[in-house]
Design a protein around this motif. Structure first.
Motif, mmCIF file in Angstrom:
data_model
loop_
_atom_site.group_PDB
_atom_site.id
_atom_site.type_symbol
_atom_site.label_atom_id
_atom_site.label_comp_id
_atom_site.label_asym_id
_atom_site.label_seq_id
_atom_site.Cartn_x
_atom_site.Cartn_y
_atom_site.Cartn_z
ATOM 1 N N LEU A 1 6.782 60.124 0.468
ATOM 2 C CA LEU A 1 5.843 60.101 -0.660
ATOM 3 C C LEU A 1 5.885 61.435 -1.410
ATOM 4 N N LEU B 1 4.458 54.094 -8.323
ATOM 5 C CA LEU B 1 3.813 55.330 -7.913
ATOM 6 C C LEU B 1 2.931 55.878 -9.031
ATOM 7 N N ARG C 1 -3.026 60.874 -0.470
ATOM 8 C CA ARG C 1 -1.800 60.318 0.120
ATOM 9 C C ARG C 1 -2.100 59.037 0.911
#
Lengths: 231, 200
Positions: free
Chosen positions: A46, B144, B191
């Motif tokens: 990520l 994203l 996250r």
């Protein structure tokens, strides 16, 4: 088997924020434990994906239009200040001063002679009514920054030219011819500087030269519009 | 809030920016400082995309990002006299934009709207091209970006500043006027939320 690493520890590990024995132990566990290894890899993935996002995103086309609409009034004020200081710099350079002097002398000598003659001999001349004097206005295709400045000059030129046209009926043909010759010289200089600036819009010296030529034209028109009617 | 250390650290950051002004930039900046809008437009062309991306990711809303980018460039214009050419204009501009965005968004805890960054037609177009090997990467990026936009305000700002823009925890804490531990908590929460949204 040690307990799984908690979320904060895994993140700190991915960020390189775990030092010393704690870091070594956490890394060792993340390598040995399949579940922690998978989570740790996911956090690192990520982070990598976020860091790889495109640095730039095309802004909407109207953004610049909105910006320039906001800053333009302020820009006009700044340009006036810069022109004043640029003029000082321009005239501080001997070669430019000489060139300007030559041009101005050539263009205005006729007017000066007329003014001086009028002061000494008081002669009168027949009146002529020729075509209106050209303002020398060229199509505005300069960079945005210069368009506003040029509009300002052209407005001044138009006002003075109108005053001179009012004088036309009472000025002699010789006087009008002299004025037009003088203006023609300055107009040529303006056209040359303008054309050069169009081909090299980033050249500050050319911008200064064009501004200087416009100022000379304004000054010539001002002086011509103040000529004695009997000239 | 900004500190002198910010400048030096920024250049070492994950996504370090050019510290030296590119060719011609000093001349453009000098002309812009003199009121030359065309020169300022040239500087905008060089850095506008980066500033807009920053605003867009930080606020998660295209209209608000446009307004923020507008205000950032207007502020830059007003403060051009403070630009000394010691760093690239883009670096100076980025710093100014970060400060402005944080000023506007700091403390905005009430904002709950969930918006998308990529428009639906963009996503549709990308789906049509999914057979292209590069398209899957693009789809990941779009997902994203959308997920980042959907984060709570503080979590989003911290995530963007840390993971996208490369700021350090202490820098973010100083700029956002938060305790370092709070920054860490926001980052970890961001996250976690992102991984859930992206089903990882």
């Amino acid at each position: 088997m040690t307990p799984h690493l908690d979320w904060d520890v895994l993140n700190d590990l991915a960020d390189g924020r775990l030092e010393g024995e704690a870091g070594v132990a956490a890394l060792a566990h993340a390598q040995d434990c399949a579940e922690c290894r998978r989570t740790f890899a996911a956090v690192r993935d990520l982070r990598a994906q976020a860091a790889a996002l495109p640095e730039a995103v095309d802004p909407p086309p109207e953004l610049w239009t909105a910006i320039v609409a906001t800053i333009e009034p302020e820009a006009a004020r700044s340009r006036r200040q810069v022109k004043q200081s640029a003029a000082s710099r321009w005239f501080a350079q001997p070669w430019r001063l000489a060139a300007a002097a030559a041009l101005l002398v050539a263009a205005s000598s006729g007017l000066t002679v007329l003014v001086m003659q009028r002061a000494t001999d008081g002669a009168t001349s027949p009146v002529a009514n020729s075509a209106p004097l050209s303002t020398g206005a060229a199509p505005i295709t300069l960079p945005v920054a210069w368009q506003a400045a040029e509009r300002g000059y052209l407005e001044s030129v138009a006002e003075l030219a109108a005053m001179l046209d009012d004088q036309r009926a009472v000025l002699s043909p010789a006087t009008i011819a002299s004025v037009e010759r003088s203006l023609g010289i300055v107009d040529d200089a303006i056209a040359e500087a303008r054309a050069a600036l169009l081909t090299d819009p980033a050249n500050a010296a050319l911008a200064d030269l064009l501004a200087s030529n416009y100022r000379q034209k304004v000054e010539l028109l001002r002086r011509a519009s103040q000529l004695d009617p009997r000239s | 809030m900004s500190g002198p250390a910010f400048v030096a650290h920024r250049d070492d950051a994950l996504r370090s920016r050019e510290a030296v002004a590119p060719d011609g930039e000093a001349a453009l900046a000098a002309r812009a400082q003199g009121g030359d809008v065309a020169a300022f437009e040239a500087l905008y062309q060089r850095s506008g995309g980066r500033i807009f991306a920053l605003c867009l990711r930080m606020c998660g809303d295209r209209d608000q990002a446009t307004e923020l980018a507008h205000d950032a460039f207007v502020r830059a214009w007003e403060r051009l006299s403070q630009y000394r050419g010691e760093s690239a204009f883009g670096t100076w501009m980025h710093r100014l934009a970060v400060n402005l965005v944080l000023e506007r968004l700091r403390g905005d805890r009430r904002r709950e709207a969930r918006v998308t960054v990529a428009r639906n037609d963009d996503h549709h177009h990308l789906m049509e091209n999914a057979a292209d090997p590069a398209a899957s990467d693009i789809l990941d990026r779009v997902d994203l970006e959308r997920a980042i936009a959907a984060l709570p305000t503080n979590a989003r700002m911290v995530f963007v500043m840390h993971d996208v823009e490369g700021f350090r925890h202490d820098e973010i804490a100083a700029h956002m006027q938060l305790a370092p531990g709070t920054v860490r908590a926001h980052l970890h929460r961001a996250r976690q939320l992102l991984m859930r949204m992206l089903q990882r």
